[in-house]
Design a protein around this motif. Structure first.
Motif, PDB file in Angstrom:
ATOM      1  N   GLU A 201       0.819  -1.205   0.000  1.00 16.04           N
ATOM      2  CA  GLU A 201       0.000   0.000   0.000  1.00 16.04           C
ATOM      3  C   GLU A 201       0.857   1.261   0.000  1.00 16.04           C
ATOM      4  N   GLY A 202       0.324   2.266  -0.626  1.00 20.30           N
ATOM      5  CA  GLY A 202       1.008   3.545  -0.630  1.00 20.30           C
ATOM      6  C   GLY A 202       2.129   3.622  -1.647  1.00 20.30           C
TER       7      GLY A 202
ATOM      8  N   SER B  67       2.000   1.528  -4.837  1.00 18.31           N
ATOM      9  CA  SER B  67       1.501   1.298  -6.184  1.00 18.31           C
ATOM     10  C   SER B  67       0.794   2.515  -6.760  1.00 18.31           C
ATOM     11  N   GLY B  68       0.347   3.404  -5.891  1.00 20.22           N
ATOM     12  CA  GLY B  68      -0.341   4.575  -6.395  1.00 20.22           C
ATOM     13  C   GLY B  68       0.562   5.775  -6.548  1.00 20.22           C
TER      14      GLY B  68
ATOM     15  N   GLY C 167       2.897   6.879  -8.635  1.00 17.94           N
ATOM     16  CA  GLY C 167       3.615   7.048  -9.889  1.00 17.94           C
ATOM     17  C   GLY C 167       3.897   8.506 -10.202  1.00 17.94           C
TER      18      GLY C 167
ATOM     19  N   GLY D 142       1.447  11.297  -9.643  1.00 20.69           N
ATOM     20  CA  GLY D 142       0.491  10.846  -8.623  1.00 20.69           C
ATOM     21  C   GLY D 142      -0.256   9.630  -9.082  1.00 20.69           C
ATOM     22  N   GLY D 143      -0.545   8.743  -8.141  1.00 17.98           N
ATOM     23  CA  GLY D 143      -1.233   7.508  -8.500  1.00 17.98           C
ATOM     24  C   GLY D 143      -2.727   7.671  -8.471  1.00 17.98           C
ATOM     25  N   VAL D 144      -3.409   6.757  -9.124  1.00 18.19           N
ATOM     26  CA  VAL D 144      -4.863   6.776  -9.118  1.00 18.19           C
ATOM     27  C   VAL D 144      -5.368   5.883  -8.017  1.00 18.19           C
TER      28      VAL D 144
ATOM     29  N   GLU E 192      -5.736  -2.321  -2.702  1.00 23.03           N
ATOM     30  CA  GLU E 192      -6.031  -1.783  -1.383  1.00 23.03           C
ATOM     31  C   GLU E 192      -4.873  -0.963  -0.871  1.00 23.03           C
ATOM     32  N   MET E 193      -5.223   0.094  -0.174  1.00 22.75           N
ATOM     33  CA  MET E 193      -4.211   0.943   0.434  1.00 22.75           C
ATOM     34  C   MET E 193      -4.599   1.193   1.875  1.00 22.75           C
TER      35      MET E 193
ATOM     36  N   ILE F 168      -9.063   1.005  -4.739  1.00 19.75           N
ATOM     37  CA  ILE F 168      -9.298   1.519  -6.084  1.00 19.75           C
ATOM     38  C   ILE F 168      -9.649   0.346  -6.971  1.00 19.75           C
TER      39      ILE F 168
ATOM     40  N   TYR G  62      -1.533  -3.318  -9.271  1.00 21.78           N
ATOM     41  CA  TYR G  62      -0.782  -2.086  -9.483  1.00 21.78           C
ATOM     42  C   TYR G  62      -1.765  -0.958  -9.801  1.00 21.78           C
ATOM     43  N   ALA G  63      -1.638   0.134  -9.065  1.00 25.14           N
ATOM     44  CA  ALA G  63      -2.463   1.310  -9.336  1.00 25.14           C
ATOM     45  C   ALA G  63      -1.633   2.257 -10.188  1.00 25.14           C
ATOM     46  N   PRO G  64      -2.104   2.581 -11.377  1.00 24.66           N
ATOM     47  CA  PRO G  64      -1.285   3.380 -12.299  1.00 24.66           C
ATOM     48  C   PRO G  64      -1.214   4.848 -11.899  1.00 24.66           C
ATOM     49  N   SER G  65      -0.304   5.557 -12.526  1.00 25.55           N
ATOM     50  CA  SER G  65      -0.220   7.000 -12.327  1.00 25.55           C
ATOM     51  C   SER G  65      -1.450   7.638 -12.966  1.00 25.55           C
ATOM     52  N   LEU G  66      -1.698   8.885 -12.618  1.00 30.95           N
ATOM     53  CA  LEU G  66      -2.840   9.610 -13.203  1.00 30.95           C
ATOM     54  C   LEU G  66      -2.736   9.653 -14.715  1.00 30.95           C
TER      55      LEU G  66
END
Lengths: 152, 91
Positions: A141-142, A144-145, A147, A150-152, B10-11, B22, B60-64
Motif C-alpha cells: 500500500e502507498g 503502487s499509487g 507514480g 500521482g497515483g490513481v 487496497e491501500m 481503487i 498495481y495502481a497506475p499514475s494519473l
C-alpha cells in the motif's frame, strides 16, 4: 503469462549474480582459510568473477530475447526498481558500518575488503530478489499509487 | 455492478484504519470495446501487457497519466474506468 522483458532481465541478473557471488566467496574463503592475507591474489579472482558475470549476463539476456522482443521500461518497471533499491540499500550501509567497525579493531584489510564486497553483492542480490517479489505479488500500500504525476 | 469489477488495489491496510480501495472496470470495458485485447490496449496506452494485466487485477495502481490514457483509449471518463471505494474494516 510470460514475464515482461524487464522481469526476465531481472531474473538473468539475479541468477548470474548469485552464481558468481557464490563462486567468488567459495574461492576467497578457501584462500583466507589457507592464510592468504594479501589483497593482490584476490584481485585476479575478482577480475575473473567480473568477466564471468558479464559473459553470463550477455548470454542470459540473449536467451531472454528468445521469448519475445524487449519492450521499453514503463512506469511500473521504474517504480519497482526504485522501491527495491530503497528497501535493499540498508544492507550496503550495514556492510560499510561493519567495515568501519572492523577497521577500528584492527582487523586484517582482506577481511574488511570482503565485508565491503560482500555487502555490495548482497545488497544487489536483495534488490533483484525484491524486484521479482514486486513483479509477482505487486507492491504494498502507498506505493503502487505513487507514480509520476500521482497515483490513481 | 460489483460483479463487473475487474480488479482493485487496497491501500492503508493498517489495523483499524479505513481501507481505501481503487477498483477498475477495464476488463469489462475492453470487452465492450469490440473485445479489445490487453496487448492492443497496452500498446495504445504505452505500457507493457504485463503492466496492464497488473492494473486490471488490482496489483498495481497506475499514475494519473496512465489512468487518463486508459480512459481515453476506452472512450470513457476516468471515473467510469476507476472507482474509489472507502470502507472501515469490520463494517
Amino acid at each position: 503469462m510470460l514475464p515482461s522483458y524487464e522481469e526476465r532481465s531481472v531474473w538473468v541478473q539475479l541468477v548470474s549474480l548469485c552464481v558468481v557471488f557464490a563462486g567468488y566467496m567459495a574461492v576467497s574463503i578457501s584462500m583466507m582459510a589457507k592464510g592468504v592475507l594479501h589483497l593482490a591474489p584476490y584481485v585476479a579472482v575478482f577480475m575473473t568473477a567480473v568477466v564471468l558475470l558479464v559473459v553470463m549476463m550477455v548470454v542470459g539476456h540473449a536467451a531472454a530475447l528468445l521469448f519475445g522482443k524487449p519492450e521499453k521500461a514503463d512506469e511500473r518497471d521504474r517504480q519497482i526498481g526504485w522501491r527495491a533499491e530503497s528497501n535493499s540499500s540498508w544492507l550496503l550501509g550495514a556492510g560499510v558500518f561493519a567495515a568501519i567497525t572492523a577497521m577500528c579493531f584492527g582487523i586484517e584489510t582482506v577481511w574488511i575488503a570482503h565485508v565491503l564486497l560482500g555487502s555490495l553483492f548482497a545488497s544487489e542480490i536483495l534488490k533483484l530478489a525484491l524486484q521479482i517479489v514486486y513483479y509477482r505479488r505487486g507492491m504494498d500500500e502507498g506505493v503502487s499509487g505513487g507514480g509520476v504525476g500521482g497515483g490513481v | 455492478m460489483g460483479a463487473a469489477w475487474a480488479g482493485g488495489s487496497e491501500m492503508g491496510r493498517g489495523s483499524g484504519a479505513p481501507t481505501t480501495t481503487i477498483r477498475n472496470h477495464i476488463r469489462t470495458l475492453r470487452f465492450a470495446a469490440s473485445e479489445m485485447t490487453q496487448q492492443h490496449l497496452a500498446e495504445r496506452v504505452g505500457v507493457s501487457r504485463q503492466t496492464l494485466n497488473a492494473i486490471e487485477q488490482g496489483r498495481y495502481a497506475p499514475s494519473l497519466e496512465v489512468a487518463f490514457r486508459i480512459a481515453s483509449v476506452l472512450g470513457k471518463r476516468l471515473e467510469e474506468v476507476f472507482e474509489f471505494v472507502e470502507s472501515v474494516p469490520g463494517t
